[in-house]
Design a protein around this motif. Sequence first.
Motif, mmCIF file in Angstrom:
data_model
loop_
_atom_site.group_PDB
_atom_site.id
_atom_site.type_symbol
_atom_site.label_atom_id
_atom_site.label_comp_id
_atom_site.label_asym_id
_atom_site.label_seq_id
_atom_site.Cartn_x
_atom_site.Cartn_y
_atom_site.Cartn_z
ATOM 1 N N MET A 1 0.813 -1.308 0.074
ATOM 2 C CA MET A 1 -0.001 -0.004 -0.115
ATOM 3 C C MET A 1 0.897 1.194 -0.158
ATOM 4 N N LYS A 2 1.934 1.372 0.851
ATOM 5 C CA LYS A 2 2.769 2.368 0.701
ATOM 6 C C LYS A 2 3.350 2.581 -0.594
ATOM 7 N N ASP A 3 3.975 1.539 -1.146
ATOM 8 C CA ASP A 3 4.638 1.601 -2.523
ATOM 9 C C ASP A 3 3.566 2.058 -3.250
ATOM 10 N N ILE A 4 2.206 1.720 -3.524
ATOM 11 C CA ILE A 4 1.257 2.212 -4.497
ATOM 12 C C ILE A 4 1.348 3.595 -4.207
ATOM 13 N N GLN A 5 1.292 3.966 -2.830
ATOM 14 C CA GLN A 5 1.015 5.423 -2.571
ATOM 15 C C GLN A 5 2.163 6.275 -3.206
ATOM 16 N N ARG A 6 3.321 6.140 -2.898
ATOM 17 C CA ARG A 6 4.411 6.647 -3.522
ATOM 18 C C ARG A 6 4.615 6.691 -4.972
ATOM 19 N N LYS A 7 3.876 5.628 -5.930
ATOM 20 C CA LYS A 7 3.842 5.784 -7.201
ATOM 21 C C LYS A 7 2.524 6.505 -7.691
ATOM 22 N N THR A 8 1.429 6.495 -7.090
ATOM 23 C CA THR A 8 0.279 6.801 -7.489
ATOM 24 C C THR A 8 -0.209 8.196 -6.896
ATOM 25 N N GLY A 9 0.198 8.654 -5.932
ATOM 26 C CA GLY A 9 -0.252 9.769 -4.851
ATOM 27 C C GLY A 9 -1.527 9.578 -4.489
ATOM 28 N N VAL A 10 -1.956 8.284 -4.345
ATOM 29 C CA VAL A 10 -3.380 8.065 -3.715
ATOM 30 C C VAL A 10 -3.284 8.349 -2.258
ATOM 31 N N ALA A 11 -4.284 8.753 -1.509
ATOM 32 C CA ALA A 11 -4.560 8.856 -0.111
ATOM 33 C C ALA A 11 -5.153 7.773 0.414
ATOM 34 N N PHE A 12 -4.876 7.505 1.950
ATOM 35 C CA PHE A 12 -5.451 6.359 2.685
ATOM 36 C C PHE A 12 -6.274 6.947 3.520
ATOM 37 N N LEU A 13 -7.477 6.523 3.886
ATOM 38 C CA LEU A 13 -7.979 6.424 5.151
ATOM 39 C C LEU A 13 -8.003 5.059 5.621
ATOM 40 N N PHE A 14 -7.047 4.990 6.652
ATOM 41 C CA PHE A 14 -6.618 3.680 7.230
ATOM 42 C C PHE A 14 -7.063 3.261 8.487
ATOM 43 N N ILE A 15 -8.382 2.427 8.581
ATOM 44 C CA ILE A 15 -8.988 2.261 9.913
ATOM 45 C C ILE A 15 -8.616 1.194 10.301
ATOM 46 N N SER A 16 -8.186 1.033 11.570
ATOM 47 C CA SER A 16 -7.665 -0.024 12.331
ATOM 48 C C SER A 16 -7.804 0.078 13.938
ATOM 49 N N HIS A 17 -7.914 -1.160 14.611
ATOM 50 C CA HIS A 17 -7.585 -1.050 15.987
ATOM 51 C C HIS A 17 -6.412 -1.440 16.597
ATOM 52 N N ASP A 18 -5.220 -1.805 15.324
ATOM 53 C CA ASP A 18 -4.120 -2.063 15.766
ATOM 54 C C ASP A 18 -3.001 -0.690 15.625
ATOM 55 N N LEU A 19 -2.571 -0.439 16.985
ATOM 56 C CA LEU A 19 -1.973 0.889 16.855
ATOM 57 C C LEU A 19 -0.670 0.783 16.320
ATOM 58 N N SER A 20 -0.158 -0.236 16.477
ATOM 59 C CA SER A 20 1.422 -0.439 15.858
ATOM 60 C C SER A 20 1.366 -0.169 14.430
#
Length: 311
Positions: free
Chosen positions: A196-215
């Motif tokens: 996901m990070k890699d895709i973000q670097r290439k495409t500039g897409v933003a993420f709303l990342f919903i999670s209960h896993d804080l780490s």
Amino acid sequence: MAERDLLLRVSGLKQYFKINRRYTIKAVDGVSFEIVRGETYGLVGESGSGKSTIGRSLIRLYKPTSGEIEFNGSPISGPLGRDTKKMLRTKMQMIFQDPAASLNPRRKVMDLVAEGLDIHRLCPTAAAREEKVYGILQSVGLAREHAQRYPHQFSGGQKQRIGIARALVMNPDLIIADEAISALDVSIQAQVVNLMKDIQRKTGVAFLFISHDLSMVKYISDRIGVLHLGRLVETGDTQEIFKSPIHPYTRALLSAIPRPNPQTERDRVALRYDVHEAGIDYSHGVRRAVSPGHDVLATEEEFRRWTERVL
Ligand SMILES: Nc1ncnc2c1ncn2[C@@H]1O[C@H](COP(=O)(O)OP(=O)(O)OP(=O)(O)O)[C@@H](O)[C@H]1O
Ligand SMILES: [Mg+2]
């Protein structure tokens, strides 16, 4: 923040569910935040705090009870015109927790990935459609020949890659990932998050990342919003929130994370937090700035008390 960089603005969003004449669940109760183009905003909070409801309101699975949502400069919280609807359905995509359940078992990967293209008639020819899908499969680490297979022939991590491909094929500006990696083995989680990070670097897409896993949220997010009982109690840069959490709920949440270092893990004190015992009424608080970009929901008195302790 430059106006042109603003992708999503949520102001005073409320999402209530009327259960019966006397009982209404206030799943989301006046939430405001913004997402900038190309960033990852992490939404954290315990089960039932309203995380998924926010995601579903944004993609308009629900009609918001009140509040405003602006996406790509267009209001999307009221009635949707044809063009706005199309913009929303293409430029905002969602990936789900359970990739198996969200993929139709009777369809081949080619058709699953091309579904959005087909619905919105985005590919003029069959050849263009195939090429597009092959390209996307490659970008999520799958091969051309996978296109002719069915979902059950893939592992959990690969299924989630198919889910990501389905979103990515629309060339979205925002991907809402609701517990998108929680169901995967820990070893696979890192792979998918790095993808996901890699895709973000290439495409500039933003993420709303919903999670209960804080780490995981700490690892992937630029900024974090901490949700409790349908309210955003604290928001700010990830580093800042982890370094100096102000709200007692945030502090309790962070104190529950095991530390990798045995030395500091031994000294870790898990804080307890109960909103009633703490005598906090969220409806009395307003958003107060701790530092630029770091806000906490508090009354004047609470703010003074909490910042004295920490700063
Ligand atoms: N469609 C609905 N009808 C009625 N109540 C709902 C509906 N969707 C969610 N709720 C309620 O709203 C509250 C928030 O639920 P939500 O699913 O948004 O929480 P969450 O933060 O995503 O939790 P989890 O971490 O368990 O996924 C809960 O009390 C839930 O029971
Ligand atoms: Mg949820």
